[in-house]
Design a protein around this motif. Structure first.
Motif, short mmCIF file in Angstrom:
data_model
loop_
_atom_site.label_atom_id
_atom_site.label_comp_id
_atom_site.label_asym_id
_atom_site.label_seq_id
_atom_site.Cartn_x
_atom_site.Cartn_y
_atom_site.Cartn_z
N PHE A 105 0.81 -1.22 0.00
CA PHE A 105 0.00 0.00 0.00
C PHE A 105 0.85 1.27 0.00
O PHE A 105 0.32 2.36 0.21
CB PHE A 105 -0.97 -0.02 1.18
CG PHE A 105 -2.10 -0.99 0.98
CD1 PHE A 105 -3.23 -0.62 0.28
CD2 PHE A 105 -2.00 -2.29 1.46
CE1 PHE A 105 -4.27 -1.52 0.08
CE2 PHE A 105 -3.03 -3.19 1.27
CZ PHE A 105 -4.17 -2.80 0.58
N HIS A 106 2.16 1.12 -0.23
CA HIS A 106 3.08 2.26 -0.35
C HIS A 106 3.02 3.18 0.87
O HIS A 106 2.98 4.41 0.74
CB HIS A 106 2.82 3.06 -1.63
CG HIS A 106 2.78 2.20 -2.85
ND1 HIS A 106 3.91 1.63 -3.39
CD2 HIS A 106 1.75 1.78 -3.62
CE1 HIS A 106 3.58 0.91 -4.44
NE2 HIS A 106 2.27 0.98 -4.61
N VAL A 107 3.00 2.58 2.05
CA VAL A 107 2.97 3.35 3.29
C VAL A 107 4.39 3.82 3.59
O VAL A 107 5.31 3.01 3.65
CB VAL A 107 2.45 2.48 4.46
CG1 VAL A 107 2.49 3.26 5.76
CG2 VAL A 107 1.04 1.98 4.17
N PRO A 108 4.58 5.12 3.79
CA PRO A 108 5.92 5.62 4.12
C PRO A 108 6.43 5.00 5.43
O PRO A 108 5.67 4.86 6.39
CB PRO A 108 5.72 7.12 4.29
CG PRO A 108 4.40 7.43 3.68
CD PRO A 108 3.58 6.18 3.73
N LYS A 109 7.69 4.64 5.46
CA LYS A 109 8.29 4.04 6.67
C LYS A 109 8.24 5.01 7.85
O LYS A 109 8.22 4.59 9.00
CB LYS A 109 9.73 3.65 6.40
CG LYS A 109 9.88 2.60 5.33
CD LYS A 109 10.08 1.25 5.92
CE LYS A 109 10.37 0.26 4.80
NZ LYS A 109 9.85 -1.03 5.08
N SER A 110 8.18 6.29 7.54
CA SER A 110 8.21 7.30 8.61
C SER A 110 6.84 7.56 9.24
O SER A 110 6.74 8.33 10.19
CB SER A 110 8.75 8.61 8.04
OG SER A 110 7.89 9.08 7.01
N ILE A 111 5.80 6.92 8.74
CA ILE A 111 4.45 7.18 9.25
C ILE A 111 4.36 6.76 10.72
O ILE A 111 4.84 5.70 11.10
CB ILE A 111 3.36 6.48 8.40
CG1 ILE A 111 1.97 7.01 8.76
CG2 ILE A 111 3.37 4.99 8.58
CD1 ILE A 111 1.50 8.07 7.87
N ASP A 112 3.80 7.62 11.53
CA ASP A 112 3.60 7.34 12.95
C ASP A 112 2.10 7.29 13.18
O ASP A 112 1.50 8.25 13.66
CB ASP A 112 4.27 8.42 13.80
CG ASP A 112 4.29 8.07 15.27
OD1 ASP A 112 4.10 6.88 15.61
OD2 ASP A 112 4.48 8.98 16.09
N SER A 113 1.50 6.17 12.80
CA SER A 113 0.05 6.09 12.79
C SER A 113 -0.42 4.65 12.81
O SER A 113 0.29 3.75 12.35
CB SER A 113 -0.50 6.76 11.52
OG SER A 113 -1.87 6.54 11.36
N VAL A 114 -1.62 4.46 13.33
CA VAL A 114 -2.31 3.21 13.09
C VAL A 114 -2.61 3.21 11.59
O VAL A 114 -2.82 4.27 10.98
CB VAL A 114 -3.60 3.11 13.94
CG1 VAL A 114 -4.61 4.16 13.57
CG2 VAL A 114 -4.24 1.74 13.83
N ILE A 115 -2.59 2.04 11.01
CA ILE A 115 -2.86 1.91 9.57
C ILE A 115 -4.04 0.97 9.43
O ILE A 115 -4.04 -0.13 9.99
CB ILE A 115 -1.63 1.36 8.83
CG1 ILE A 115 -0.44 2.31 9.02
CG2 ILE A 115 -1.93 1.13 7.35
CD1 ILE A 115 0.90 1.70 8.73
N TYR A 116 -5.05 1.41 8.72
CA TYR A 116 -6.26 0.61 8.54
C TYR A 116 -6.42 0.30 7.06
O TYR A 116 -6.51 1.20 6.23
CB TYR A 116 -7.48 1.37 9.07
CG TYR A 116 -8.78 0.66 8.85
CD1 TYR A 116 -8.93 -0.69 9.15
CD2 TYR A 116 -9.87 1.33 8.35
CE1 TYR A 116 -10.14 -1.34 8.95
CE2 TYR A 116 -11.09 0.71 8.15
CZ TYR A 116 -11.22 -0.64 8.45
OH TYR A 116 -12.42 -1.27 8.25
N ILE A 117 -6.45 -0.98 6.77
CA ILE A 117 -6.64 -1.44 5.39
C ILE A 117 -8.05 -2.01 5.29
O ILE A 117 -8.42 -2.93 6.01
CB ILE A 117 -5.59 -2.50 5.01
CG1 ILE A 117 -4.19 -1.89 5.12
CG2 ILE A 117 -5.86 -3.06 3.62
CD1 ILE A 117 -3.06 -2.90 5.07
#
Length: 128
Positions: free
Chosen positions: A46-58
């Motif tokens: 899903f091309h999520v940036p490595k730096s994201i500081d978040s819950v990720i919902y798919i």
């Protein structure tokens, strides 16, 4: 499928997963830590940036972060928690400011330094 990726090294995130599981009697959600192999694979897909500081919902073919992820999750929870989805009327930048403030302080918000061990009935909800 509805997958929630969470920080497996964060006690606040663990508490959040436990909170969701207790309010998801229909078992809409599967869970995986961001640090797991499946978590890393999904982040790449899903091309999520490595730096994201978040819950990720798919959700299906879509991926959501920060406040949008939390609010989309809330609409599938039991009882009154669905009502939190109404907060989507607030512009995303404002919602995300609040989310970022909580995320920045999440390690201070939970004093318990032990993660929960899933019940036997819930093991199938965690992706390996």
């Amino acid at each position: 499928m509805n997958i929630i990726l969470f920080d497996g090294e964060c006690h606040f995130c663990d508490a959040t997963v436990q909170f969701i599981m207790k309010r998801d009697h229909k078992k809409h959600f599967k869970f995986a830590s961001i640090q797991s192999d499946i978590g890393q694979t999904l982040m790449e897909k899903f091309h999520v940036p490595k730096s994201i500081d978040s819950v990720i919902y798919i959700e299906g073919d879509n991926c959501y972060f920060k406040s949008t992820a939390v609010l989309r999750i809330s609409r599938k929870l039991d009882r009154g928690w669905k009502g939190f989805y109404l907060f989507t009327i607030i512009p995303t930048p404002i919602r995300d400011l609040i989310y970022d403030k909580i995320a920045k302080n999440r390690h201070k918000l939970i004093k318990n330094n032990q993660c929960s061990i899933p019940k036997k009935d819930d093991l199938d909800r965690f992706l390996q």
